[in-house]
Design a protein around this motif. Structure first.
Motif, short mmCIF file in Angstrom:
data_model
loop_
_atom_site.label_atom_id
_atom_site.label_comp_id
_atom_site.label_asym_id
_atom_site.label_seq_id
_atom_site.Cartn_x
_atom_site.Cartn_y
_atom_site.Cartn_z
N GLU A 259 47.72 47.92 43.53
CA GLU A 259 48.56 46.81 43.07
C GLU A 259 47.76 45.86 42.17
OE1 GLU A 259 50.41 44.96 46.40
OE2 GLU A 259 51.53 46.75 46.94
N GLY A 260 46.50 45.65 42.55
CA GLY A 260 45.66 44.81 41.71
C GLY A 260 45.55 45.39 40.31
N ARG A 261 45.39 46.71 40.27
CA ARG A 261 45.27 47.36 38.96
C ARG A 261 46.56 47.25 38.16
NH1 ARG A 261 42.81 53.33 38.18
NH2 ARG A 261 42.41 53.16 35.95
N ALA A 262 47.70 47.48 38.85
CA ALA A 262 48.98 47.43 38.15
C ALA A 262 49.25 46.02 37.64
CB ALA A 262 50.11 47.88 39.09
N VAL A 263 49.00 45.01 38.48
CA VAL A 263 49.23 43.63 38.05
C VAL A 263 48.32 43.29 36.88
CG1 VAL A 263 49.04 41.23 38.77
CG2 VAL A 263 50.06 42.89 40.31
N ALA A 264 47.04 43.72 36.99
CA ALA A 264 46.10 43.41 35.92
C ALA A 264 46.58 44.00 34.59
CB ALA A 264 44.72 43.95 36.29
N THR A 265 47.04 45.24 34.61
CA THR A 265 47.48 45.86 33.37
C THR A 265 48.75 45.20 32.87
OG1 THR A 265 46.96 47.82 34.65
CG2 THR A 265 47.40 48.12 32.31
N ALA A 266 49.60 44.79 33.80
CA ALA A 266 50.83 44.11 33.37
C ALA A 266 50.48 42.83 32.60
CB ALA A 266 51.69 43.78 34.58
N LEU A 267 49.48 42.11 33.11
CA LEU A 267 49.10 40.87 32.45
C LEU A 267 48.51 41.16 31.07
CD1 LEU A 267 47.60 39.13 35.56
CD2 LEU A 267 49.68 38.49 34.35
N LEU B 247 56.90 46.98 36.23
CA LEU B 247 55.88 46.54 37.19
C LEU B 247 56.45 46.43 38.59
CD1 LEU B 247 53.07 45.32 37.85
CD2 LEU B 247 54.06 43.10 37.41
#
Lengths: 93, 93, 93, 93, 93, 93, 93, 93, 93, 93, 93, 93, 93, 93
Positions: free
Chosen positions: C30-38, C55
């Motif tokens: 989730e950290g990775r997905a959120v980071a890429t979303a940002l 996301l």
């Protein structure tokens, strides 16, 4: 009944571990393949037919190693020759 | 009741470990796939239909390995042939 | 009461480990997905609707593996068939 | 029956581990090969025939190492000479 | 009092480990999300509203896995059914 | 029959591990070689003859180390001098 | 006094490990967040207000996981229900 | 016959491990060398003669370390001085 | 004096390990923060006031996790409630 | 004959491990050197004489560490002073 | 004298490990900080005063975690309350 | 002869491990140095004299750490003071 | 003499490990610092005075952590209070 | 002679491990420093005097940590106070 217990425990433990650890490799590999497919699609939308086809063939090939592991687990739980032999011997005794 | 306890403990331990560790691979892989999808969307917003479709097919494929692990755990907790055999034998004794 | 203790201990240990370790994978993912979303939002602010939607679907999918682990932990603590069997047998004795 | 139990347990454990761990390597390798094939396709769509052919030859080669592991597992479960010797000796006794 | 001690020790050990290790994943993930948010803010200061909102939703989602671990720890320390059963049995004896 | 059992178990365990772990290295290496071949093909389609030839020579060389491991496993299962000596001695006794 | 000693030792060991290991994750994560904040400040000095605010919210969130670990350690040392129960029982004896 | 069994088991175990693990290094190294050769060929097709020659000399050198391991395994299985001494002593007894 | 010795040993061991390992995380994190601060200073010498201030706030926050570990160690060595209880009991005996 | 067996087993085990693990380092290092040589050749075909010469000197130097390991293995198998002493003592007894 | 020996051994072991492992983190972190300072100096020689000052403040902060470890070691060797208590008790006996 | 056997085994084991593991570091380091030398030669063929000289001085320095390990192994096998003392004592008995 | 032996062995083991492992961190860190210094010198030869000075201050700071480890080793070998106490007690007996 | 054997074995084991593992760090670090020096020479041949001088000072500093380890090994083999004490006591008995 001691030796039957040991065989049962070994089968349970190994059935779980084989699936549990054996699915990590394919999961990572599929994640990688899907990720690259998406990158490729974003780079070259015109080649989407070829990319999607190659992706699905590749996923099927990778999934096959996960299925080897699942098959070994199912054999150990439901078609274990060592367990069957032990039951047969316990019944015949 | 000793050998039943051992089978019960082995089933509990392996059910937990199989799900616990077996979900790490798919989780990482899905995180990677989602992350790349988002990057791809940012790069090529026009191809969002193809990207989203490929992403969902890929996520379903990856989720399948997590489900193999969950299925093995549920079999070990609720449909364990070794446990059923032990109960049957204990009842018949 | 010895074999009940062992089952109780195994359930406690595995309930903790399954959640403890099983949450690392989803958390990282989730950290990775959120980071890429940002990152994607910063690159392509116009596509924020599509990015946010993808996301959230992805986070839900990843969260599902964390929930498998939590479910297994809760089953082991509050609906453990092996423990129930042991209590039933101890009561009937 | 003790020494037969030990051979059975060792066969079960090793059959599972060999497939479980032995499939990680090929899975990763296939994931990598597929991923690069997709990147290559996106870069050079005209060479898709050569790329796909080389990919499939390579996947077959990598799959062969996974199959060595699966073969060893199957030999240990269904054609184990040490187990057969033990059964023969147990029967002749 | 021996079996109660074992249950108490197991509960203490697992309560600590579940929180101790289970918080590493969310901590890393949150660090990563915050770091990327800051990079995104530096790149695109105009989109700060969207970025901050997405960041907080994501942090809440990640924090949820840390809270699963904390909840399991608290259940094991203060609402442990196995411990309650043991106390009840010890009292009724 | 005790010492024969130990030799049998050791042979089973090592035959599995040698193939299981010994195939990881070649699998990774082949995956890497194939991946680079595909990248090279995409970069320089004109040199596809030389690239493919070099790739196949290299794959054969890498496969040879996987085959060393498989050969050792097969020797341990089907042509084990220590096992033969033990059978001969058991027969002559 | 034996079982009290074991509970005391387990509490000491786990209190230390939970804080010792549980602080590594937040420390790394905070280091990463601070590092990125500094990079962001160097890139975009004008947005320093937003960056600093987001950084402090994020640090507070990450610190919360370190505090969960510290809280569990303090509970185990100074408000341990298992230890209190043991003292109460030892006193009432 | 006990000490002979131990020597036999040690020889089996080490013969397998030496080949199994000792082949990982050369396999990785050869994969790396082949991969770079392919990249080099794609970059500089004119120097293919020199590249191929250097590659084959290097592969031979790397293969030599794999062969050291295989030789040690074969010595341990088929020309083991400790085993021969043990047989000689057992025969002379 | 046996149970006191065990408590003393556990306190010594955990006091050392908590500080020894618990300081690695903050040390790495501080090294990273300082390193990025220096890079940021080299990139943007004009913003040195903001950078230095943010760095010191961040270092204080990271140092706090190291101090949690040190505090737990000191509590275990000099204000250990389990040790005090044991001394009190030994004195009152 | 017990102590001789232990010395024999230790020699076998260490001879295998020393070669098995000791060859990984040189194999990796040679792979790296060869890979860089190929890259260098592709970059600067005119300097192929100097590159090849330096490569061979370097490979010889790296191979020397692999040979140290092989020499220690051979000493342990064929010229082991501890084993010779043990045989001499066994013969003189 | 047995329990004193155990306390002495635990103190020796932990004093060594705490310093041995606890110094790795600060050493790495200082190496990193120094390395970045040098890079920063090469990039921006004019800001050398600010860079050097920030570097020394940072090194002092990192060194503090190494000193926590050294302090714990020295306390365990020269001012160990558990050891003093044991000596006092042994003297008073 | 028991204590002599233990000393002999320890010497054999450590002699092998010291060389086996101690050669990995130098091998990697030499591989790295040679690889960089080749890159440097390809970049700056005119400076080949300085590069080659610096490389050989560096290789000699790195090789020295491998030789420390080899020397310790040889001392343990052929000039072991503990073994000599044990033989002297056994002879004088 | 038993408890003295244990203290002696613990001191020997920890003295070696503390130096052996405790020197890895500083060695890596110094290698990194020296490497960056060389890069910085190649980039900015004019700032060589500042760079060299900062490098030597940094190396001294890093070396200090290696010296902490060496000091602890020397204290454990030559000024061990636990050993002195044991000798004193053995002499006074 | 038992306690002397234990001290001898511990000294042998630790002498080997300290050198074997303690040389890995310096070897890596020297490899890194030499590699960077070569890169720097290729980039800036004019600064070869400064680079070489800094390299040699740095190598000497790194080598010092390897020498600490070698010194501890030599002290443990040839000037071990615990061994000398044991011999003295054995002689005086």
């Amino acid at each position: 009944m001691d030796s039957m217990t040991i065989i049962a425990v070994a089968s349970i433990v190994i059935a779980g571990l084989t699936t549990g650890f054996g699915c990590m490799g394919p999961a990572f590999a599929e994640g990688r393949a899907v990720a690259t497919a998406l990158t490729a699609l974003a780079q070259q939308p015109d080649a989407s037919a070829t990319i999607t086809r190659t992706l699905f063939v590749g996923l099927a090939m990778i999934e096959s190693t996960a299925i080897y592991c699942f098959v070994v687990s199912m054999i150990l739980i439901f078609a274990n020759p060592f367990w069957n032999f032990a039951i047969a011997q316990a019944a015949g005794k």
